[in-house]
Design a protein around this motif. Structure first.
Motif, short mmCIF file in Angstrom:
data_model
loop_
_atom_site.label_atom_id
_atom_site.label_comp_id
_atom_site.label_asym_id
_atom_site.label_seq_id
_atom_site.Cartn_x
_atom_site.Cartn_y
_atom_site.Cartn_z
N ALA A 179 34.35 41.56 35.63
CA ALA A 179 35.41 42.62 35.40
C ALA A 179 35.45 43.01 33.98
O ALA A 179 35.21 42.19 33.09
CB ALA A 179 36.86 42.12 35.76
N PRO A 180 36.09 44.24 33.69
CA PRO A 180 36.07 44.77 32.27
C PRO A 180 37.05 43.85 31.31
O PRO A 180 37.98 43.31 31.91
CB PRO A 180 36.99 46.09 32.17
N GLU A 215 30.98 49.95 43.69
CA GLU A 215 32.33 49.18 43.58
C GLU A 215 32.39 48.36 42.36
O GLU A 215 33.51 48.25 41.78
CB GLU A 215 32.46 48.13 44.89
N GLN A 216 31.25 47.86 41.95
CA GLN A 216 31.06 46.85 40.75
C GLN A 216 31.55 47.60 39.44
O GLN A 216 32.22 47.26 38.49
CB GLN A 216 29.87 46.04 40.74
N GLU A 218 33.01 50.76 39.37
CA GLU A 218 34.05 51.47 39.12
C GLU A 218 35.46 51.40 38.19
O GLU A 218 35.94 52.14 37.64
CB GLU A 218 34.67 51.89 40.52
N PRO A 219 35.75 49.85 38.00
CA PRO A 219 36.79 49.42 37.15
C PRO A 219 36.40 49.98 35.69
O PRO A 219 37.38 50.27 34.97
CB PRO A 219 36.71 48.04 37.33
N ASP A 222 37.13 53.84 35.45
CA ASP A 222 38.45 53.96 35.68
C ASP A 222 39.01 53.62 34.23
O ASP A 222 40.07 54.40 33.58
CB ASP A 222 39.16 52.85 36.37
N ALA A 223 38.67 52.46 33.30
CA ALA A 223 39.05 52.32 32.11
C ALA A 223 38.82 53.56 31.18
O ALA A 223 39.56 53.64 30.26
CB ALA A 223 38.64 51.14 31.63
N ASP A 226 40.98 56.36 31.76
CA ASP A 226 42.40 56.10 31.26
C ASP A 226 42.37 56.25 29.78
O ASP A 226 43.59 56.71 29.23
CB ASP A 226 42.99 54.58 31.76
N TRP A 277 33.51 58.63 42.97
CA TRP A 277 34.63 58.09 42.03
C TRP A 277 35.48 59.26 41.61
O TRP A 277 36.62 59.01 42.09
CB TRP A 277 34.02 57.29 40.97
N ARG A 281 39.26 59.90 43.13
CA ARG A 281 40.46 59.92 41.89
C ARG A 281 40.95 61.04 41.75
O ARG A 281 42.16 61.26 41.08
CB ARG A 281 39.87 59.31 40.43
#
Length: 326
Positions: A179-180, A215-216, A218-219, A222-223, A226, A277, A281
């Motif tokens: 995870a990030p 899936e791995q 995409e976080p 997203d960061a 953001d 993605w 979104r």
């Protein structure tokens, strides 16, 4: 769907000198190879070439070689290699690059440099010269170097900077995702507070060693969204660096020993992953795939390049995979 790949490499080890190439990467990646790695969903495809870390003496020759291929490959801008800490030698090199019409920016690859170089007096002076020419700077750094790029952005606020590969965070693999980290997210947010800094959605498949899933990753996308907002994100393939890894299912040239190899569909798969993605979104897809890179590098403001020279035949990675070795 139009795609402007903001981070494409090309190289020819028989023509130019590279100290870092090895394994499947140590072969020609030119017009034939990229033609066989096009993005399936793209109706229009162009690219920004980013210097491929030749030896320093070959920086200008690399620009001229890529310019000779530009029409066939679809290159509409070149981010040239440059050392920004060479004082008068930096100035002379930038003046030489100014004679090349496709040059839109420079990259001094910082990921292997000592801490503090990007904010040294000599480097900041060189960065100001880049900004004075209305060129951009590609920042290729490790995650722990992000604060240094934020300091550079503060020291030269007029310089347009783009962060390559989201700062190369640790991402793990498809089977063992990471995870990030809080530190990476914090430093990314701090860097994004500088309005002239953009971010490339590129390089994450390479950080996963070619073993990745949408899936791995995409976080991390997203960061970045953001932090920077969609208006400062641009898609990049990092081809061919990010298309080396485990053989794709059914690949007829897969090494028997299971060693990393070229992944013919990985460039298109990465585009598909980012497209899916962005659509989920509700992000502006054309901005990410084309418009932001076009505006950042000011592609539309430059006349088209033409070059009538022919590329002389060389043996590329596709021939190597098929066993056409000499």
């Amino acid at each position: 769907m139009r795609v402007l790949d903001s981070h494409l490499h090309l190289w020819d080890p028989e023509l130019l000198h590279y100290a870092w190439l090895e394994g499947p990467l140590a072969w020609l990646f030119g017009t034939t190879e990229i033609e066989n790695s096009r993005i399936v969903r793209a109706t229009t495809e162009k690219a920004v070439f980013v210097q491929a870390e030749t030896v320093e003496d070959d920086f200008l020759d690399e620009v001229r070689w890529v310019a000779s291929l530009a029409d066939r490959v679809g290159v509409v801008g070149i981010v040239a290699g440059a050392r920004l800490d060479r004082d008068t030698d930096t100035t002379a090199h930038l003046e030489g690059l100014a004679a090349e019409p496709l040059v839109v920016g420079v990259r001094h690859n910082l990921q292997g440099e000592p801490d503090g170089l990007a904010v040294s007096a000599a480097f900041v002076t060189g960065a100001r010269e880049v900004a004075a020419r209305d060129w951009t700077f590609d920042a290729c750094v490790r995650a722990e170097q992000l604060p240094e790029i934020a300091r550079l952005a503060g020291a030269v606020p007029e310089l347009r900077i783009v962060l390559d590969h989201l700062g190369k965070p640790e991402v793990g693999t498809a089977d063992a995702p990471v995870a990030p980290s809080m530190e990476w997210v914090r430093d990314l947010d701090d860097l994004a507070r500088h309005p002239q800094v953009f971010c490339k959605l590129s390089g994450l498949p390479g950080e996963a060693g070619g073993d990745w899933s949408a899936e791995q990753l995409e976080p991390f996308l997203d960061a970045a969204a953001d932090a920077f907002g969609v208006e400062r994100l641009m898609w990049g393939s990092d081809w061919p660096v990010s298309v080396i890894g485990p053989a794709e299912e059914g690949y007829e040239y897969a090494p028997e020993d299971g060693s990393p190899t070229y992944q013919p569909t990985a460039r298109s798969r990465w585009a598909d992953a980012v497209i899916a993605w962005a659509e989920r979104r509700g992000h502006d897809l054309d901005a990410i795939l084309w418009r932001n890179a076009e505006e950042f590098y000011r592609i539309g403001e430059r006349p088209p390049h033409t070059d009538a020279r022919e590329e002389r035949p060389r043996r590329g990675v596709l021939g190597w995979l098929r066993g056409e070795r000499s």
